[in-house]
Write a protein that holds these residues in place. Structure first.
Motif, short mmCIF file in Angstrom:
data_model
loop_
_atom_site.label_atom_id
_atom_site.label_comp_id
_atom_site.label_asym_id
_atom_site.label_seq_id
_atom_site.Cartn_x
_atom_site.Cartn_y
_atom_site.Cartn_z
N LEU A 14 10.37 -8.01 1.88
CA LEU A 14 9.70 -7.54 1.10
C LEU A 14 8.51 -7.15 0.99
CD1 LEU A 14 10.39 -7.94 -2.45
CD2 LEU A 14 10.08 -9.84 -2.12
N LYS A 15 7.39 -7.82 1.84
CA LYS A 15 6.10 -7.47 2.22
C LYS A 15 5.53 -6.13 2.15
CE LYS A 15 1.50 -9.15 3.48
NZ LYS A 15 1.07 -9.95 5.44
N ALA A 16 6.64 -5.25 3.65
CA ALA A 16 6.57 -3.90 3.79
C ALA A 16 7.26 -2.92 2.63
CB ALA A 16 7.58 -4.03 5.27
N GLU A 17 8.02 -3.63 1.30
CA GLU A 17 8.26 -2.72 0.80
C GLU A 17 7.57 -3.01 -0.30
OE1 GLU A 17 11.72 -3.83 -1.21
OE2 GLU A 17 13.35 -2.82 1.25
N GLU B 178 4.92 -0.35 0.31
CA GLU B 178 5.66 0.56 0.20
C GLU B 178 5.15 1.41 -0.97
OE1 GLU B 178 5.65 2.98 2.57
OE2 GLU B 178 6.55 4.78 1.30
N LEU B 179 5.57 0.44 -1.67
CA LEU B 179 5.70 1.10 -3.07
C LEU B 179 4.23 0.75 -3.63
CD1 LEU B 179 8.54 -1.50 -4.69
CD2 LEU B 179 8.25 1.16 -4.25
N ARG B 180 3.00 0.37 -2.62
CA ARG B 180 1.88 0.34 -3.63
C ARG B 180 1.68 1.05 -3.20
NH1 ARG B 180 -1.34 -4.92 -4.87
NH2 ARG B 180 0.48 -6.44 -4.76
N ARG B 181 2.00 1.83 -1.62
CA ARG B 181 0.90 3.61 -2.30
C ARG B 181 1.83 4.23 -3.01
NH1 ARG B 181 1.57 1.52 3.45
NH2 ARG B 181 3.56 2.65 4.25
N VAL C 120 2.47 3.95 -5.82
CA VAL C 120 2.11 3.69 -6.99
C VAL C 120 0.61 4.91 -6.43
CG1 VAL C 120 0.93 2.39 -8.10
CG2 VAL C 120 3.03 1.63 -7.86
N VAL C 121 -0.12 4.56 -6.07
CA VAL C 121 -1.79 5.22 -5.91
C VAL C 121 -1.37 6.42 -5.56
CG1 VAL C 121 -3.35 5.35 -4.01
CG2 VAL C 121 -2.87 2.86 -4.85
N ALA C 122 -0.34 7.29 -4.75
CA ALA C 122 0.52 8.03 -5.08
C ALA C 122 0.36 9.11 -6.14
CB ALA C 122 1.50 9.20 -3.53
N LEU C 123 1.30 8.84 -7.26
CA LEU C 123 2.37 9.12 -7.81
C LEU C 123 0.58 8.72 -9.33
CD1 LEU C 123 5.34 7.37 -8.59
CD2 LEU C 123 4.98 9.30 -8.52
N ARG C 124 -0.10 7.80 -9.36
CA ARG C 124 -0.84 7.90 -10.08
C ARG C 124 -2.01 9.26 -9.61
NH1 ARG C 124 -3.07 1.54 -9.98
NH2 ARG C 124 -1.55 1.44 -11.62
#
Lengths: 169, 285
Positions: free
Chosen positions: B63-66, B69-72, B74-78
């Motif tokens: 979960l932590k790795a995912e 990855e999701l945070r990254r 989200v930043v890219a999508l922002r």
């Protein structure tokens, strides 16, 4: 020892039996760790706990090989009950006395198991009993005594409360 | 383990043993296929929660790795969203300006070049308007690159002759963007020149040349070319300024006609839109 610790001990015995006993094999003979744990817990906790531990440990063993369903359950339930009764009525006062106890426990267990397994085919029971059960009983007794000795050295071990209560060891 | 009631405890161990033995014997008395079926069902029922727990623990470990990855992502999508938002605002701004241009300075009607009339190099073009707008004499004609000429004759409702800047008579007022110096664009058959620029007026090679709007026939600010050569002289009254045209007159195929009639004034507001902030970027979010 709480019920959770009893369960953990039974689970540990099962894991040991499945994962590590093959490494202790000598000439194809392996100790029966599940019998050891049932006897030890039966001696310490009495016939009810011994019966239930034996029943469920046997159940899990049987579920791993469903063709033998009921046989380990029966053998270990009876073994747990007898161990509990023995623990209530007999005070074993020396480490060496546990060796024949463990050996007899393995023999009783295997006898019950084989009688059901072979559907009372006494010839097969005798043959398997002599070829496999006797060496296993000896080896299990040795391993059981070693485990008890280690447990005592490490601080009271499995039978500390019984010793304090005037029981064996 | 809970203590059994006194009445039961005397025989409780035997009762439990009896139950366990009966259950065991019942299971062992089944034929082998039934034992396997019962055992498999039981194992499935007992082990499924364990397997799910193990899966859950596995999921927790990943979960932590995912999450990282999701945070990254989200930043890219922002960042992408911000970029898209900026582009959308820019597009809205362009649309608004285009609408303003069409409203105030005439609509750009697309037209197709039917024929280039040229003794040596093209001096006239026959065009056909594709938008249905009615064409009129003196309406400016241009491409994306710059001014092409003016309509000299309307042949029918949607067909007209365009007098190109290469024509001898096509004199228009131009100015240097850098200095604001004005002159008259002339074509001598080979090159364009910016005439009537007095000696000493600041013009340089590379300066952009646009229409000045003087004369009122062409709006101010349409690109014409770039100054390619400046030749001052002490004995002449005006500078000799050569202009590299922005448009290739021999390769015209699609042009636009500014459909609003003149006169066009040379006010600076004709070239720079009133909401200058929007053009220069001021006031943009």
């Amino acid at each position: 020892m709480s019920s959770i610790r009893l369960g953990l001990a039974a689970f540990l015995a099962l894991v040991l039996q499945l994962a590590f006993v093959d490494h202790l094999s000598v000439l194809g003979v392996r100790p029966d760790m599940t019998v050891l744990i049932v006897v030890m817990l039966g001696l310490r906790r009495g016939p009810v706990a011994g019966t239930l531990i034996g029943f469920f440990l046997g159940l899990f063993q049987d579920l791993l090989a469903p063709a033998t369903l009921g046989m380990n359950m029966l053998a270990k339930s009876v073994l747990g009950y007898l161990s509990g009764r023995l623990g209530q009525n007999l005070a074993l006062s020396g480490l060496a006395l546990y060796a024949p106890l463990f050996a007899i426990a393995v023999l009783v267990h295997d006898l019950l198991y084989l009688m059901v397994y072979t559907r009372l085919d006494l010839y097969r029971v005798l043959r398997i009993f002599l070829v496999e059960s006797l060496p296993t009983a000896v080896y299990t007794a040795v391993v059981g005594v070693v485990i008890l000795a280690v447990a005592i050295v490490l601080g009271g071990g499995v039978f500390a409360s019984r010793r304090e209560a005037g029981g064996g060891l | 383990m809970a203590r059994l009631p006194e009445g039961i405890s005397r025989f409780g161990d035997r009762i439990i043993l009896a139950v366990c033995v009966v259950l065991s014997l019942w299971a062992a008395s089944l034929d082998e296929p039934s034992r396997v079926a019962v055992g498999t069902r039981l194992a499935h029922g007992l082990l499924t929660p364990v397997e799910r727990s193990v899966d859950f623990l596995d999921d927790l470990s990943t979960l932590k790795a995912e999450n990282e990855e999701l945070r990254r992502r989200v930043v890219a999508l922002r960042l992408d969203f911000q970029q898209v938002e900026n582009e959308r605002r820019h597009l809205d701004e362009l649309r608004r300006r285009a609408g303003f241009y069409e409203k105030n300075r005439g609509r750009l009607a697309p037209a197709r070049v039917l024929e280039l009339i040229s003794p040596r190099i093209p001096i006239q073009a026959k065009i056909q308007c594709l938008s249905g707008d009615s064409l009129r004499v003196l309406q400016p004609v241009l491409t994306e690159k710059g001014l092409v000429g003016r309509i000299s004759q309307v042949l029918s409702g949607d067909t007209a002759l365009v007098e190109l800047l290469t024509n001898d008579d096509a004199r228009i007022s131009v100015e240097s963007v850098a200095s604001g110096v004005t002159g008259i664009l002339r074509f001598d058959g080979r090159s364009f020149f910016m005439d009537y620029v007095p000696q000493g007026d600041p013009v340089s090679v590379g300066d952009a040349v646009i229409t000045s709007g003087l004369g009122g026939t062409v709006p101010r600010g349409i690109p014409v070319g770039i100054i390619s050569r400046v030749q001052p002289s002490e004995v002449e009254l005006f500078q000799h300024i050569e202009v590299q045209p922005a448009v290739h007159f021999s390769a015209l195929s699609q042009v636009y006609v500014i459909t609003r009639d003149g006169p066009w004034y040379s006010r600076r507001s004709d070239m720079i839109l009133p909401d200058e902030g929007a053009v220069t970027g001021e006031g943009r979010p």
